[in-house]
Design an enzyme around this catalytic site. Structure first.
Site, PDB file in Angstrom:
ATOM      1  N   ALA A 173       0.815  -1.223   0.000  1.00 34.43           N
ATOM      2  CA  ALA A 173       0.000   0.000   0.000  1.00 34.43           C
ATOM      3  C   ALA A 173       0.844   1.267   0.000  1.00 34.43           C
ATOM      4  CB  ALA A 173      -0.932  -0.008   1.201  1.00 34.43           C
ATOM      5  N   ALA A 226      -5.230 -17.303 -55.553  1.00 37.29           N
ATOM      6  CA  ALA A 226      -4.382 -16.197 -55.113  1.00 37.29           C
ATOM      7  C   ALA A 226      -5.040 -14.860 -55.425  1.00 37.29           C
ATOM      8  CB  ALA A 226      -3.019 -16.297 -55.784  1.00 37.29           C
ATOM      9  N   ARG A 261       9.246   6.960  -5.231  1.00 35.62           N
ATOM     10  CA  ARG A 261      10.528   6.961  -5.933  1.00 35.62           C
ATOM     11  C   ARG A 261      10.458   6.324  -7.320  1.00 35.62           C
ATOM     12  NH1 ARG A 261      13.566   4.434  -0.773  1.00 35.62           N
ATOM     13  NH2 ARG A 261      11.405   3.850  -0.311  1.00 35.62           N
TER      14      ARG A 261
HETATM   15  C1  UD1 Z   1      11.528  -0.863   4.393  1.00 40.45           C
HETATM   16  C2  UD1 Z   1      11.952  -1.105   5.854  1.00 40.45           C
HETATM   17  C3  UD1 Z   1      13.469  -1.193   5.926  1.00 40.45           C
HETATM   18  C4  UD1 Z   1      13.978  -2.288   5.005  1.00 40.45           C
HETATM   19  C5  UD1 Z   1      13.455  -2.093   3.569  1.00 40.45           C
HETATM   20  C6  UD1 Z   1      13.762  -3.309   2.757  1.00 40.45           C
HETATM   21  C7  UD1 Z   1      10.376  -0.107   7.427  1.00 40.45           C
HETATM   22  C8  UD1 Z   1      10.061   1.078   8.294  1.00 40.45           C
HETATM   23  N1  UD1 Z   1      11.485  -0.028   6.688  1.00 40.45           N
HETATM   24  O1  UD1 Z   1      11.995   0.423   3.993  1.00 40.45           O
HETATM   25  O2  UD1 Z   1      13.873  -1.470   7.261  1.00 40.45           O
HETATM   26  O3  UD1 Z   1      15.378  -2.322   5.030  1.00 40.45           O
HETATM   27  O4  UD1 Z   1      12.039  -1.893   3.559  1.00 40.45           O
HETATM   28  O5  UD1 Z   1      13.429  -3.119   1.411  1.00 40.45           O
HETATM   29  O6  UD1 Z   1       9.622  -1.051   7.459  1.00 40.45           O
HETATM   30  N2  UD1 Z   1       3.971  -0.078   2.568  1.00 40.45           N
HETATM   31  C9  UD1 Z   1       2.618  -0.089   2.871  1.00 40.45           C
HETATM   32  N3  UD1 Z   1       2.088   0.945   3.579  1.00 40.45           N
HETATM   33  C10 UD1 Z   1       2.828   1.978   4.033  1.00 40.45           C
HETATM   34  C11 UD1 Z   1       4.213   1.993   3.731  1.00 40.45           C
HETATM   35  C12 UD1 Z   1       4.747   0.948   2.998  1.00 40.45           C
HETATM   36  O7  UD1 Z   1       1.906  -1.013   2.487  1.00 40.45           O
HETATM   37  O8  UD1 Z   1       2.272   2.869   4.690  1.00 40.45           O
HETATM   38  C13 UD1 Z   1       4.546  -1.174   1.786  1.00 40.45           C
HETATM   39  C14 UD1 Z   1       5.107  -0.731   0.441  1.00 40.45           C
HETATM   40  O9  UD1 Z   1       4.120  -0.865  -0.574  1.00 40.45           O
HETATM   41  C15 UD1 Z   1       6.266  -1.689   0.225  1.00 40.45           C
HETATM   42  C16 UD1 Z   1       6.705  -2.032   1.623  1.00 40.45           C
HETATM   43  O10 UD1 Z   1       5.631  -1.717   2.483  1.00 40.45           O
HETATM   44  O11 UD1 Z   1       5.863  -2.860  -0.447  1.00 40.45           O
HETATM   45  C17 UD1 Z   1       7.972  -1.301   2.037  1.00 40.45           C
HETATM   46  O12 UD1 Z   1       7.752   0.095   1.928  1.00 40.45           O
HETATM   47  P1  UD1 Z   1       8.915   1.071   1.449  1.00 40.45           P
HETATM   48  O13 UD1 Z   1       8.383   2.456   1.483  1.00 40.45           O
HETATM   49  O14 UD1 Z   1       9.527   0.587   0.191  1.00 40.45           O
HETATM   50  O15 UD1 Z   1       9.949   0.904   2.680  1.00 40.45           O
HETATM   51  P2  UD1 Z   1      11.522   1.125   2.608  1.00 40.45           P
HETATM   52  O16 UD1 Z   1      11.801   2.562   2.757  1.00 40.45           O
HETATM   53  O17 UD1 Z   1      12.080   0.420   1.445  1.00 40.45           O
HETATM   54 MG    MG Z   2      11.241  -0.562  -0.230  1.00 42.34          MG
END
Ligand code: UD1
Ligand code: MG
Length: 467
Positions: free
Chosen positions: A12, A412, A17
């Protein structure tokens, strides 16, 4: 002893990025939305429950993960907040809850099993049991990841996100993959304790480690490889994940006995299936849903998706085989053939430059060069049916809906607008007229016209000078 397992896949996040209107987890890798790879790895563990947490108002995410249910996180307030949104699906569940991120498509089931084993290993009794485990890895560049901080015993003490880390912590290169397994009995209470007092103002799932430690419970980190655990956060990561997945799929195809002269130029989908003694030429792209039968040769420069190619057939070079194509055995699909939603019976040949869309072609049919199945009238799509042993002469147009009977011969250059009976010969073209000795006078006339135009200063134009 049975260990019930529930899997929660988070999808979600805003995915800012990626700089795209498409949700991050739907960006394709090897022909599948990224999240399907994560679900496939999770499904091999045969979880008792599995649920995805998606963003609000995105039917496309729900459709991509179906039949896995998709619960909605109203606002992306962090990974911990997202797991809370999954709690309704975990009602009454007792067992391990594994949380995975939809943006880690290279994860393998083997690593997930290692993590489960670590959590389930009974070290002493009761409170000494591991309450929480994460998969970690050594990152070449740890910047985008949460750092795994361990205590003297080597157990996990807390996870610090890069932005919130001290200078010392930032130097830690052992980082969080995002896969976490938690004792389901403790999860709801621990989630309630999450706070968002961090740089991003989010509820971090990773803070569960510190919460578990404060409750006096053990946490562990299981190490794996960066190649498998790295997440996709931007388009550079996406391209790197695609390359890694392709390398994996090509190796699996080679191991399975497929001959590829230049594997690096063959692009596979996650679900491409090959029979025995298949050979694939260079620069061939497989979209999802392709099954290739035994002994098939695919010459180079082909594009094939959602199609079944029957045994001992030959395809290409330069063929485009689109979705819904099904061929029998010993079929020849030659150069510059486009097939869409068409079936070809055993031994049928379409060797040169044709568009065959929405057709049902029988066995041993010959489709001449330049044949077009005219399937679209601007409003609807219609089918062309060709019976067994029929012959379609070169440069014929079949104006669908139309049927050509068994053994019929379409001459043809025909434009076929009405059904052709079995064994009939159909002429759908003007009869040829020969005018004896007319070529010389015609030449004389054309030459004179050109001279007049030049003398009178006419430019080459649509209307010729009148005589
Ligand atoms: C996250 C981890 C980090 C880890 C990294 C690995 C946390 C706080 N950080 O950071 O420790 O090293 O992944 O790739 O957990 N998502 C939701 N709802 C939200 C936020 C995110 O469903 O409110 C989902 C995103 O869709 C995604 C995943 O959670 O699939 C990770 O979110 P992302 O924002 O990519 O976290 P990172 O900054 O990569
Ligand atoms: Mg991530």
């Amino acid at each position: 002893m049975a260990h019930p397992l529930a899997v929660v896949v988070l999808a979600a996040g805003a995915g800012t990025r990626m700089k795209s209107a498409l949700p991050k987890v739907l960006h394709p890798i090897a022909g599948w939305p990224m999240i399907r790879h994560v679900l496939a790895a999770a499904q091999t563990l045969r979880p008792d429950r599995i649920v995805v947490v998606g963003p609000p108002g995105r039917d496309d995410v729900a459709r991509a993960v179906a039949p896995v249910p998709c619960l909605v996180q109203d606002r992306p307030l962090g990974t911990g907040h997202a797991v809370k949104a999954a709690l309704p699906a975990l009602k009454g569940f007792r067992g391990d809850v594994m949380v995975m991120f939809g943006d880690s498509p290279l994860l393998t089931a083997a690593s997930l099993r290692r993590l489960l084993a670590a959590r389930r290993k009974v070290a002493g009794r009761g409170r000494d049991r591991v309450a929480l485990g994460v998969l970690g890895f050594r990152a070449a560049d740890p910047t985008p990841y949460g750092r795994l901080v361990r205590n003297e015993a080597g157990d996990l003490d807390r996870i610090v996100e890069g932005r919130d880390a001290s200078a010392d912590e930032r130097r830690i290169d052992f980082v969080n993959s995002g896969v976490m397994v938690i004792d389901g009995a403790l999860l709801p209470a621990w989630l309630r304790r999450l706070r968002n007092d961090n740089v991003k103002g989010e509820y971090y799932l990773t803070d569960l480690v510190a919460i578990a430690r404060r409750a006096g419970r053990r946490c562990v980190a299981v190490e794996g490889s960066e190649a498998e655990f790295r997440g996709v956060n931007d388009k550079t990561d996406l391209a790197a994940a695609e390359a890694a997945m392709q390398a994996r799929l090509r190796q699996a195809a080679l191991d399975g006995g497929v001959t590829m002269t230049d594997p690096a130029t063959v692009w596979l989908a996650a679900d491409t299936r090959f029979g025995r003694d298949v050979s694939v030429g260079p620069n061939t792209v497989f979209g999802p849903g392709v099954t290739v039968g035994d002994g098939v040769t695919i010459h180079g420069f082909c594009h094939i998706e959602a199609a079944t190619i029957g045994a001992h057939s030959s395809v290409g070079p330069f063929a485009r085989v689109r979705s819904g194509t099904r061929t029998g055995r010993d079929v020849h699909i030659g150069n510059f053939i486009e097939l869409k939603n068409t079936s070809l019976g055993d031994g049928t040949k379409a060797n040169h430059v044709s568009y065959l869309g929405d057709g049902d072609i029988g066995a041993r049919v010959n489709i001449g060069a330049g044949t077009i199945f005219v399937n679209y009238d601007g409003f609807g799509k219609w089918r062309t049916v060709v019976g067994d042993d029929a012959f379609i002469g070169s440069n014929s147009s079949m104006i669908a809906p139309v049927r050509v009977g068994r053994g019929a011969n379409v001459t043809a250059g025909s434009v076929i607008t009405a059904d052709v009976a079995a064994d009939a010969v159909a002429f759908g073209r003007a009869r040829q007229v020969d005018k004896p000795k007319a070529a010389t006078p015609l030449r004389t006339k054309l030459k004179a016209r050109a001279k007049t135009a030049k003398d009178e200063g006419w430019k080459m134009q649509a209307r010729a000078p009148r005589r």
